[in-house]
Design a protein around this motif. Sequence first.
Motif, PDB file in Angstrom:
ATOM      1  N   LEU A  74       0.827  -1.202   0.000  1.00 58.10           N
ATOM      2  CA  LEU A  74       0.000   0.000   0.000  1.00 58.10           C
ATOM      3  C   LEU A  74       0.863   1.255   0.000  1.00 58.10           C
ATOM      4  CD1 LEU A  74      -2.897  -0.905   2.466  1.00 58.10           C
ATOM      5  CD2 LEU A  74      -3.077  -0.500   0.021  1.00 58.10           C
ATOM      6  N   SER A  75       1.872   1.276   0.856  1.00 64.62           N
ATOM      7  CA  SER A  75       2.733   2.455   0.946  1.00 64.62           C
ATOM      8  C   SER A  75       3.422   2.724  -0.388  1.00 64.62           C
ATOM      9  CB  SER A  75       3.786   2.259   2.046  1.00 64.62           C
ATOM     10  OG  SER A  75       3.177   2.073   3.302  1.00 64.62           O
ATOM     11  N   GLY A  76       4.007   1.676  -0.975  1.00 68.03           N
ATOM     12  CA  GLY A  76       4.721   1.855  -2.232  1.00 68.03           C
ATOM     13  C   GLY A  76       3.819   2.271  -3.373  1.00 68.03           C
ATOM     14  N   ILE A  77       2.662   1.620  -3.489  1.00 68.99           N
ATOM     15  CA  ILE A  77       1.774   1.904  -4.615  1.00 68.99           C
ATOM     16  C   ILE A  77       1.102   3.255  -4.455  1.00 68.99           C
ATOM     17  CG2 ILE A  77      -0.315   1.143  -5.815  1.00 68.99           C
ATOM     18  CD1 ILE A  77       0.544  -1.735  -5.106  1.00 68.99           C
ATOM     19  N   LEU A 111      -7.250  -5.716 -19.846  1.00 69.85           N
ATOM     20  CA  LEU A 111      -5.958  -6.260 -20.265  1.00 69.85           C
ATOM     21  C   LEU A 111      -4.821  -5.691 -19.419  1.00 69.85           C
ATOM     22  CD1 LEU A 111      -6.442  -6.159 -24.141  1.00 69.85           C
ATOM     23  CD2 LEU A 111      -6.440  -8.184 -22.669  1.00 69.85           C
ATOM     24  N   LEU A 112      -4.917  -4.392 -19.086  1.00 69.07           N
ATOM     25  CA  LEU A 112      -3.910  -3.790 -18.216  1.00 69.07           C
ATOM     26  C   LEU A 112      -3.913  -4.464 -16.851  1.00 69.07           C
ATOM     27  CD1 LEU A 112      -1.803  -1.594 -17.613  1.00 69.07           C
ATOM     28  CD2 LEU A 112      -3.700  -0.087 -16.941  1.00 69.07           C
ATOM     29  N   GLY A 113      -5.119  -4.781 -16.351  1.00 71.96           N
ATOM     30  CA  GLY A 113      -5.217  -5.461 -15.065  1.00 71.96           C
ATOM     31  C   GLY A 113      -4.553  -6.825 -15.072  1.00 71.96           C
ATOM     32  N   VAL A 114      -4.609  -7.523 -16.211  1.00 68.87           N
ATOM     33  CA  VAL A 114      -4.010  -8.856 -16.303  1.00 68.87           C
ATOM     34  C   VAL A 114      -2.497  -8.789 -16.130  1.00 68.87           C
ATOM     35  CG1 VAL A 114      -3.585 -10.814 -17.855  1.00 68.87           C
ATOM     36  CG2 VAL A 114      -5.863  -9.779 -17.734  1.00 68.87           C
ATOM     37  N   VAL A 115      -1.868  -7.750 -16.669  1.00 72.89           N
ATOM     38  CA  VAL A 115      -0.401  -7.681 -16.657  1.00 72.89           C
ATOM     39  C   VAL A 115       0.145  -6.922 -15.447  1.00 72.89           C
ATOM     40  CG1 VAL A 115      -0.281  -7.854 -19.150  1.00 72.89           C
ATOM     41  CG2 VAL A 115      -0.364  -5.594 -18.098  1.00 72.89           C
ATOM     42  N   THR A 116      -0.726  -6.469 -14.536  1.00 73.41           N
ATOM     43  CA  THR A 116      -0.256  -5.798 -13.329  1.00 73.41           C
ATOM     44  C   THR A 116      -0.379  -6.748 -12.151  1.00 73.41           C
ATOM     45  OG1 THR A 116      -2.453  -4.810 -13.113  1.00 73.41           O
ATOM     46  CG2 THR A 116      -0.727  -3.447 -14.063  1.00 73.41           C
ATOM     47  N   PRO A 117       0.713  -7.013 -11.428  1.00 70.35           N
ATOM     48  CA  PRO A 117       0.711  -8.018 -10.367  1.00 70.35           C
ATOM     49  C   PRO A 117       0.174  -7.482  -9.044  1.00 70.35           C
ATOM     50  CG  PRO A 117       2.905  -7.108 -10.597  1.00 70.35           C
ATOM     51  CD  PRO A 117       2.050  -6.433 -11.653  1.00 70.35           C
ATOM     52  N   PHE A 118      -1.099  -7.061  -9.015  1.00 68.18           N
ATOM     53  CA  PHE A 118      -1.693  -6.515  -7.804  1.00 68.18           C
ATOM     54  C   PHE A 118      -2.659  -7.519  -7.191  1.00 68.18           C
ATOM     55  CE2 PHE A 118      -1.339  -1.977  -9.691  1.00 68.18           C
ATOM     56  CZ  PHE A 118       0.003  -1.949  -9.353  1.00 68.18           C
ATOM     57  N   LEU A 144      -9.882  -2.642 -11.737  1.00 68.06           N
ATOM     58  CA  LEU A 144      -9.928  -3.053 -10.337  1.00 68.06           C
ATOM     59  C   LEU A 144     -10.328  -4.520 -10.205  1.00 68.06           C
ATOM     60  CD1 LEU A 144      -9.794  -2.168  -7.324  1.00 68.06           C
ATOM     61  CD2 LEU A 144     -12.241  -1.673  -7.496  1.00 68.06           C
ATOM     62  N   ILE A 145     -11.204  -4.996 -11.072  1.00 68.48           N
ATOM     63  CA  ILE A 145     -11.655  -6.385 -11.015  1.00 68.48           C
ATOM     64  C   ILE A 145     -10.622  -7.318 -11.645  1.00 68.48           C
ATOM     65  CG2 ILE A 145     -13.436  -7.999 -11.766  1.00 68.48           C
ATOM     66  CD1 ILE A 145     -15.376  -5.566 -11.777  1.00 68.48           C
ATOM     67  N   ALA A 146     -10.084  -6.930 -12.805  1.00 69.66           N
ATOM     68  CA  ALA A 146      -9.195  -7.819 -13.551  1.00 69.66           C
ATOM     69  C   ALA A 146      -7.833  -7.979 -12.883  1.00 69.66           C
ATOM     70  CB  ALA A 146      -8.996  -7.296 -14.971  1.00 69.66           C
ATOM     71  N   SER A 147      -7.326  -6.918 -12.238  1.00 68.15           N
ATOM     72  CA  SER A 147      -5.962  -6.951 -11.729  1.00 68.15           C
ATOM     73  C   SER A 147      -5.720  -8.082 -10.739  1.00 68.15           C
ATOM     74  CB  SER A 147      -5.597  -5.604 -11.104  1.00 68.15           C
ATOM     75  OG  SER A 147      -4.257  -5.612 -10.675  1.00 68.15           O
ATOM     76  N   ASN A 151      -4.424 -13.296 -12.444  1.00 68.66           N
ATOM     77  CA  ASN A 151      -3.082 -13.078 -11.915  1.00 68.66           C
ATOM     78  C   ASN A 151      -2.080 -13.943 -12.664  1.00 68.66           C
ATOM     79  OD1 ASN A 151      -0.805 -13.815  -9.858  1.00 68.66           O
ATOM     80  ND2 ASN A 151      -1.764 -11.950  -9.033  1.00 68.66           N
ATOM     81  N   GLU A 152      -0.933 -13.357 -12.989  1.00 64.70           N
ATOM     82  CA  GLU A 152       0.062 -14.098 -13.768  1.00 64.70           C
ATOM     83  C   GLU A 152       0.618 -15.300 -13.003  1.00 64.70           C
ATOM     84  OE1 GLU A 152       2.285 -11.370 -11.235  1.00 64.70           O
ATOM     85  OE2 GLU A 152       0.516 -11.173 -12.484  1.00 64.70           O
ATOM     86  N   VAL A 153       0.645 -15.217 -11.662  1.00 67.17           N
ATOM     87  CA  VAL A 153       1.083 -16.365 -10.866  1.00 67.17           C
ATOM     88  C   VAL A 153       0.092 -17.513 -11.031  1.00 67.17           C
ATOM     89  CG1 VAL A 153       1.537 -17.204  -8.539  1.00 67.17           C
ATOM     90  CG2 VAL A 153       2.284 -14.913  -9.202  1.00 67.17           C
ATOM     91  N   ALA A 154      -1.198 -17.184 -10.941  1.00 68.12           N
ATOM     92  CA  ALA A 154      -2.223 -18.211 -11.101  1.00 68.12           C
ATOM     93  C   ALA A 154      -2.186 -18.811 -12.506  1.00 68.12           C
ATOM     94  CB  ALA A 154      -3.602 -17.614 -10.825  1.00 68.12           C
ATOM     95  N   ILE A 155      -1.910 -17.975 -13.516  1.00 66.06           N
ATOM     96  CA  ILE A 155      -1.835 -18.489 -14.884  1.00 66.06           C
ATOM     97  C   ILE A 155      -0.732 -19.540 -15.003  1.00 66.06           C
ATOM     98  CG2 ILE A 155      -1.244 -17.863 -17.267  1.00 66.06           C
ATOM     99  CD1 ILE A 155      -2.617 -15.157 -16.760  1.00 66.06           C
ATOM    100  N   GLY A 156       0.447 -19.212 -14.467  1.00 68.05           N
ATOM    101  CA  GLY A 156       1.555 -20.164 -14.537  1.00 68.05           C
ATOM    102  C   GLY A 156       1.288 -21.448 -13.775  1.00 68.05           C
TER     103      GLY A 156
END
Length: 353
Positions: A74-77, A111-118, A144-147, A151-156
């Motif tokens: 939270l602080s960083g973002i 699509l932006l949400g897919v590639v952001t690791p939030f 907000l929903i897609a990010s 998640n790219e971790v879940a995809i892998g």
Amino acid sequence: MSGLTPAIQWLRSSRRGHVALLAGLVAAWLVLYRINESLWEIVLFGWLGLVPEQRLSETLRFFFYDSIKIALLLSGIIFLVTVLRTYLSVERTRALLAGRREGIGNVLAGLLGVVTPFCSCSAVPAFIGFLAAGIPLGVTMSFLIASPMVNEVAIGLLFSLFGWRITLIYISSGLLIAILAGWLLGRLRVEHWVESFVYETKLHGQAVDFSQGLSFEQRLQMGAEEVLSILRQIWLYLLVGIGVGALIHGWVPTNFFASYAGPSNPFGVLVAVGLGIPLYSNAAGVMPMVQALHEKGLPMGTVLAFMMSVVALSVPELILLRRVLKPPLLAVFFSVTGLGIVLIGYFFNVLLS
């Protein structure tokens, strides 16, 4: 101490000093984020002598590790988004979006949400920054929903465990929910249900006029003030939310989920989503439970719905969003997203049966 005074003055007064100070803070942030998990394992399992994998141990580890992790994220973002949005005025953003066909923005935001690791919590500050920059509410909701959901971790992990077909279903269904939900919320024209302060950026408590120009020092100061302002207002509620998730994470076994959300229960998807919402975690953290539930015989649609509800809807996220969204919009957001997840779960149970 007197020898340090010139150095401190240089850090405070010169642009190079500000850059050096920022670089030092970033380095400290990265170190803390990297050692967070191992640090709590040393404290709990080494110094305090707790036994790993026991319920109490897992509950405490989850609570302390996630509390620090979310605070750091939270602080960083918040800081990064606040500083970046000082360079992008509302008028400039609206000009970039002018003339685009309705729905295209939702697709791009998804699509932006897919590639952001939030995760669901750390996507909230970016959501606030997008709104403040003039991006339409419905488009921002798609992000907000897609990010957290796709998640790219879940995809892998899904690809390695279940293959490309299930992985493609996960990606397409998550994107479909994000795009349609954001488009629907945009059509409802509910901008008046957003707290007014979201559209203001303040410095020393006063709204800032970006047309006057800002110094680099002012931009950094605005980021720091926004971090302190948000954390001061939500820290207690955030700890309560993570505490609830930690209790469920440590004390509710997979057998409980398998019993009440199994294939014999026609309401299994609803049960899985209802149980997944308070079970706050990121995609990597929930994957072992996803695999265990699938091995116990839960239908894949139910498992996917459970995972989506865990990573896309959570109690801490609800607490954070309440700061920026009024209760009616918050209820609509959770209802639309939750309903979309439930429908996807039932659809793919039929498709894969």
